[in-house]
Design a protein around this motif. Structure first.
Motif, PDB file in Angstrom:
ATOM      1  N   GLU A 243      43.859 -58.083 -13.501  1.00  0.00           N
ATOM      2  CA  GLU A 243      42.643 -57.283 -13.457  1.00  0.00           C
ATOM      3  C   GLU A 243      42.937 -55.802 -13.669  1.00  0.00           C
ATOM      4  N   GLU A 244      44.017 -55.337 -13.073  1.00  0.00           N
ATOM      5  CA  GLU A 244      44.393 -53.932 -13.251  1.00  0.00           C
ATOM      6  C   GLU A 244      44.739 -53.648 -14.703  1.00  0.00           C
ATOM      7  N   GLY A 245      45.483 -54.588 -15.328  1.00  0.00           N
ATOM      8  CA  GLY A 245      45.849 -54.409 -16.732  1.00  0.00           C
ATOM      9  C   GLY A 245      44.618 -54.427 -17.642  1.00  0.00           C
ATOM     10  N   LYS A 246      43.669 -55.306 -17.359  1.00  0.00           N
ATOM     11  CA  LYS A 246      42.451 -55.358 -18.171  1.00  0.00           C
ATOM     12  C   LYS A 246      41.666 -54.053 -18.073  1.00  0.00           C
ATOM     13  N   ASP A 247      41.623 -53.482 -16.883  1.00  0.00           N
ATOM     14  CA  ASP A 247      40.883 -52.228 -16.696  1.00  0.00           C
ATOM     15  C   ASP A 247      41.541 -51.095 -17.471  1.00  0.00           C
ATOM     16  N   ILE A 248      42.886 -51.038 -17.420  1.00  0.00           N
ATOM     17  CA  ILE A 248      43.587 -49.975 -18.151  1.00  0.00           C
ATOM     18  C   ILE A 248      43.418 -50.151 -19.655  1.00  0.00           C
ATOM     19  N   ILE A 249      43.533 -51.376 -20.134  1.00  0.00           N
ATOM     20  CA  ILE A 249      43.360 -51.623 -21.576  1.00  0.00           C
ATOM     21  C   ILE A 249      41.935 -51.302 -22.007  1.00  0.00           C
ATOM     22  N   ARG A 250      40.972 -51.611 -21.156  1.00  0.00           N
ATOM     23  CA  ARG A 250      39.570 -51.307 -21.467  1.00  0.00           C
ATOM     24  C   ARG A 250      39.377 -49.799 -21.651  1.00  0.00           C
ATOM     25  N   LYS A 251      39.914 -48.987 -20.761  1.00  0.00           N
ATOM     26  CA  LYS A 251      39.791 -47.534 -20.877  1.00  0.00           C
ATOM     27  C   LYS A 251      40.529 -47.014 -22.107  1.00  0.00           C
ATOM     28  N   LYS A 252      41.692 -47.608 -22.399  1.00  0.00           N
ATOM     29  CA  LYS A 252      42.463 -47.181 -23.564  1.00  0.00           C
ATOM     30  C   LYS A 252      41.726 -47.487 -24.860  1.00  0.00           C
ATOM     31  N   LEU A 253      41.080 -48.642 -24.917  1.00  0.00           N
ATOM     32  CA  LEU A 253      40.316 -49.007 -26.110  1.00  0.00           C
ATOM     33  C   LEU A 253      39.149 -48.037 -26.325  1.00  0.00           C
ATOM     34  N   ILE A 254      38.447 -47.663 -25.254  1.00  0.00           N
ATOM     35  CA  ILE A 254      37.348 -46.697 -25.387  1.00  0.00           C
ATOM     36  C   ILE A 254      37.864 -45.375 -25.937  1.00  0.00           C
ATOM     37  N   GLN A 255      38.977 -44.906 -25.392  1.00  0.00           N
ATOM     38  CA  GLN A 255      39.546 -43.627 -25.826  1.00  0.00           C
ATOM     39  C   GLN A 255      39.935 -43.670 -27.303  1.00  0.00           C
ATOM     40  N   GLU A 256      40.629 -44.725 -27.718  1.00  0.00           N
ATOM     41  CA  GLU A 256      41.121 -44.787 -29.094  1.00  0.00           C
ATOM     42  C   GLU A 256      39.995 -45.027 -30.097  1.00  0.00           C
ATOM     43  N   ILE A 257      38.983 -45.789 -29.721  1.00  0.00           N
ATOM     44  CA  ILE A 257      37.851 -45.978 -30.647  1.00  0.00           C
ATOM     45  C   ILE A 257      37.112 -44.663 -30.849  1.00  0.00           C
ATOM     46  N   ASN A 258      36.929 -43.878 -29.789  1.00  0.00           N
ATOM     47  CA  ASN A 258      36.287 -42.569 -29.932  1.00  0.00           C
ATOM     48  C   ASN A 258      37.139 -41.627 -30.772  1.00  0.00           C
ATOM     49  N   ASN A 259      38.462 -41.694 -30.608  1.00  0.00           N
ATOM     50  CA  ASN A 259      39.335 -40.883 -31.467  1.00  0.00           C
ATOM     51  C   ASN A 259      39.200 -41.302 -32.925  1.00  0.00           C
ATOM     52  N   PHE A 260      39.076 -42.607 -33.165  1.00  0.00           N
ATOM     53  CA  PHE A 260      38.889 -43.127 -34.521  1.00  0.00           C
ATOM     54  C   PHE A 260      37.587 -42.590 -35.128  1.00  0.00           C
ATOM     55  N   LEU A 261      36.530 -42.523 -34.332  1.00  0.00           N
ATOM     56  CA  LEU A 261      35.257 -41.993 -34.828  1.00  0.00           C
ATOM     57  C   LEU A 261      35.343 -40.498 -35.112  1.00  0.00           C
ATOM     58  N   GLN A 262      36.091 -39.758 -34.310  1.00  0.00           N
ATOM     59  CA  GLN A 262      36.255 -38.326 -34.545  1.00  0.00           C
ATOM     60  C   GLN A 262      37.047 -38.055 -35.819  1.00  0.00           C
ATOM     61  N   ILE A 263      38.006 -38.908 -36.113  1.00  0.00           N
ATOM     62  CA  ILE A 263      38.794 -38.728 -37.341  1.00  0.00           C
ATOM     63  C   ILE A 263      37.890 -38.808 -38.569  1.00  0.00           C
TER      64      ILE A 263
END
Length: 281
Positions: A243-263
């Motif tokens: 559960e802890e790993g899923k939560d961290i991966i979930r936050k990381k995916l949000i961050q990287e997708i937003n970075n992808f949109l900014q690019i």
């Protein structure tokens, strides 16, 4: 169709006979009133129809008669005879008065002469009504000026602006139309031993802020996968299953997708990621 027509004719005849029978039962005084009303109605209709002909016949006669009476009547002597008599009498009694004095004093003398034939009560009533009329005219003038002033002020600016209540759409407004589904995304993992898990595939759904962002992510699916594979740090294979790993991966995916949109300079973002399926081999 012939049977229906015959049936309709029979019903109409039956209705007419019933009305004739009912009319026979009506008392004679009521019949006379109805007949009189019918005759008056007919006479009125015929009179209205004959109005243009009557106007054409009698209007020239009326106009000629009115012109003749107007030409025979002498308005000027009758209208100004009293004024002329009062002026002659005033000049006779005030020969030494100047023109300026005559101009201002004569109207008051003329009015006093007009009141000679009236009683004290009639004079007071006339003066009261005259004063009331003058005050009414003055009041109407002031009221009209005030209304015009108020209208001009209203055209310039409103007296008070209504309080604007900001309207905000709820977060769930058409949320289902902004879902972006990514399936079979393989996360980078470490594997130290031979018997450990070597790969982890996940399916997730992310919510875009607007439809433009959703359409862009759907269209650039492969570029988004490459970006996530390159930017997400490798982790121990069993970590995404907790559960802890899923939560961290979930936050990381949000961050990287937003970075992808900014690019790509997209005016939008993703607000949440929901992992729906995890497959570990």
């Amino acid at each position: 169709m012939g049977l229906i027509t015959k049936l309709e004719t029979f019903i109409n005849n039956l209705i007419f006979k019933l009305l004739e029978f009912l009319w026979k039962l009506v008392p004679s005084p009521i019949k006379r009133v109805v007949e009189k009303y019918k005759s008056l109605k007919q006479n009125l209709i015929s009179f209205i129809k004959n109005i243009p002909a009557l106007l054409k016949k009698y209007l020239p006669i009326f106009i000629a008669s009115t012109k003749r009476k107007l030409s025979e009547t002498k308005f000027k002597p009758e209208a100004f005879s009293g004024l002329k008599v009062a002026w002659d009498e005033y000049e006779k009694n005030n020969k030494s008065a100047g023109k300026f004095k005559k101009f201002f004093v004569f109207p008051w003398i003329y009015l006093s002469k007009s009141f000679d034939d009236l009683s004290a009560t009639q004079t007071l009533g006339l003066l009261f009504l005259s004063a009331a009329s003058i005050l009414s005219v003055i009041g109407i003038g002031f009221s009209g000026q005030k209304i015009a002033h108020i209208q001009n002020e209203a055209l310039r600016a409103p007296a008070s602006l209504p309080e604007e209540v900001p309207y905000g759409r709820p977060e769930y407004y058409k949320k289902q139309t902004r879902f972006v589904e990514i399936s079979n995304l393989r996360l980078p993992v470490y594997f130290a031993n031979v018997n450990e898990i070597k790969s982890v595939d996940i399916d997730f759904i992310t919510t875009a802020s607007n439809r433009e962002t959703k359409m862009f992510l759907d269209k650039h699916d492969f570029q988004l996968r490459d970006h996530l594979i390159l930017q997400v740090e490798p982790s121990v294979a069993v970590f995404p299953l907790e559960e802890e790993g899923k939560d961290i991966i979930r936050k990381k995916l949000i961050q990287e997708i937003n970075n992808f949109l900014q690019i790509y300079e997209i005016n939008g973002f993703v607000s949440e990621v929901r992992i729906t399926y995890v497959l570990a081999n």
